[in-house]
Scaffold this active site. Sequence first.
Site, PDB file in Angstrom:
ATOM      1  CG  HIS A   1       1.223  -9.616   4.257  1.00  0.00           C
ATOM      2  ND1 HIS A   1      -0.024  -9.528   3.333  1.00  0.00           N
ATOM      3  CD2 HIS A   1       1.112  -8.198   4.929  1.00  0.00           C
ATOM      4  CE1 HIS A   1      -0.494  -8.151   3.478  1.00  0.00           C
ATOM      5  NE2 HIS A   1       0.143  -7.367   4.417  1.00  0.00           N
ATOM      6  CD  GLU A   2       3.212  -7.587   7.828  1.00  0.00           C
ATOM      7  OE1 GLU A   2       3.712  -6.556   7.516  1.00  0.00           O
ATOM      8  OE2 GLU A   2       2.047  -7.614   8.086  1.00  0.00           O
TER       9      GLU A   2
ATOM     10  CG  HIS B   1       4.355  -4.725   3.741  1.00  0.00           C
ATOM     11  ND1 HIS B   1       3.843  -3.810   2.921  1.00  0.00           N
ATOM     12  CD2 HIS B   1       3.440  -5.309   4.672  1.00  0.00           C
ATOM     13  CE1 HIS B   1       2.357  -3.776   3.202  1.00  0.00           C
ATOM     14  NE2 HIS B   1       2.194  -4.820   4.069  1.00  0.00           N
TER      15      HIS B   1
ATOM     16  CG  HIS C   1       7.299  -2.002  -1.848  1.00  0.00           C
ATOM     17  ND1 HIS C   1       6.122  -1.871  -2.087  1.00  0.00           N
ATOM     18  CD2 HIS C   1       8.073  -1.348  -2.813  1.00  0.00           C
ATOM     19  CE1 HIS C   1       5.883  -1.028  -3.010  1.00  0.00           C
ATOM     20  NE2 HIS C   1       7.126  -0.644  -3.546  1.00  0.00           N
TER      21      HIS C   1
END
Length: 601
Positions: free
Chosen positions: A391-392, A395, A398
Amino acid sequence: MEEIEKIPTRDQIPEADTWALEDLYANDEAWEAELTTLEEDQKALASFEGRLGGSGEALCAYLETMERVNGKMELLGNYCMRRADQDTRNTTYQAMSGRFMSAAVALGAACSFDTPEIMAISDKTLEAFYRDCPKLERYRRFLTDVRRRKAHTLSTAEEKLLAAAGEMAQAPDTIYGALTDADMRFPDAVDAQGRKHPLTQGTFVKLEESADRTLRRSAYENLYDGLEGVKNTAAALLNAQNKQLKFFAEARKYDNALEASLDATNVPTAVYQNLIEAVHQNMDKMHRYVRLRKELLGVDELHFYDIYTPLVKDVDKHIPFAQAKQTVYEALAPLGEDYRAILKQGFDNRWIDIYQNEGKRGGAYSAGTAVHPYVLLNYTGTLDSQFTLAHEMGHALHSYLSSKNQNPIDADYAIFVAEVASTCNEALLMEHLLARTTDKRERAYLINHFLEQFKSTLYRQTMFAEFERNIGQMTAQGQTLTADVLCAEYKRLNELYFGPDMVVDDRIALEWARIPHFYYDYYVFQYATGYSAAIALSRRILREGEPAVKDYLGFLSGGCSKSPIELLKGAGVDMTSPEPVNQALKLFGELLDEMENLTRE
């Protein structure tokens, strides 16, 4: 390292397991030296007051200066805040963060004239500026977005006053963080054998995942009994947070704080309302999930301390961090080798602060910088920790791709799309793990985790969003958010979302007091919309391959070069429609069907 019973101090964590903050500044002294230069930057920005409408060259020079100073501020802020988060008890870094915030507010006040002056330029004059100063084209997107909110921009004097109030407006969040992260202490949780386990905000969920119901109940009761002792303070802080949101919304002539918040990222409020309505229309699936959980756990009553423990026993295994990295790397192969090369760069060059230590901020996050992203984890070796890593890093990549492909002024993507890349990574990881197993129990275990993601992200975050919307409406109507008012509303929503098979007690009614996101200004709904978009994107990537990947990487590289709604449309998802939410919840129902079949065979 992952088997944390006694939480280590910061100096006991090996350097290889910490983030490389020296990539920002060599040491605190270098940061201090850079901070002192902000005074001249403030003067430089202030010197443009009254000149922005004079010529394209003056406007361009100002925006170039602003872009440069903002880049410096990003590095300064990241260094002191990442240091502070390593150990929230460290007063040196608390003080550095405070000084940085004061400097940021002063800079904001110094250039508060810019928006009114930019608004005052006529369309005809601005087009002449672009023609006469070709360099100004670099800032067309930014200027168009600023001028979009002309009706909510005040006079120069009024803007300066609001900017100067910015530090005070942060007080509820700052005080709440100090209370819950640094000052609050909870009694150790005790397991069925009488052994004690350290209980903090960071260890709570891990303890709640335990198969030992005695331990889960002890952790649950000790945490919420601790919050009971500060509920009036917590309520006063949340009331103050909502009051300040109301004040700024009214000052800027918005109908309400929700509209003001979403307008900042150019997202229609209908998206927020559509999400809540779509979830309400699919509440039967959530209630069905709760019934299945009660049945599979074999309990007479299902309590909230039963909500995190896996439904399938004896499958959970410890996952060393090195193994988690490798699995995530393999799972993201559908995104292509260029994407995975950046991922490996982050793994190999200390972008990540991995393990928990005493005083470290709980949870996980990614913070982008022009140097590279920084990821905070509190890795514990569980399946959930592995998903948090995926998940991180979603981020992080991105941020990385937007930073590398956009001008600095266009690189910071809108909050509305912030959770898409992270959740898409999680969905691809889940598909990868499901494809690798033929064992029915392991498959059931993974599907359980997938169901938990839907429960915690789509349903639970929507419940948070509905709570935030409702207390915002109470504040707008002049109601004071006392502890009793907040607990009553929070308990009502838990009863609505979890249904008749869940025991909704007075302790869970206090959960609002431990959710930091209620200080993030209508942020949480974007977890649910982002999850819905990510499910749609991950399925398109797996189904269509290269064309979908190309569109998706274009989205990741887009920064804020277009509105968030348009960026997602370019990747193939229309969030102005409830369809992505309905389709995601349709998948939730299908997974629930399979889970029921697997566990009843």
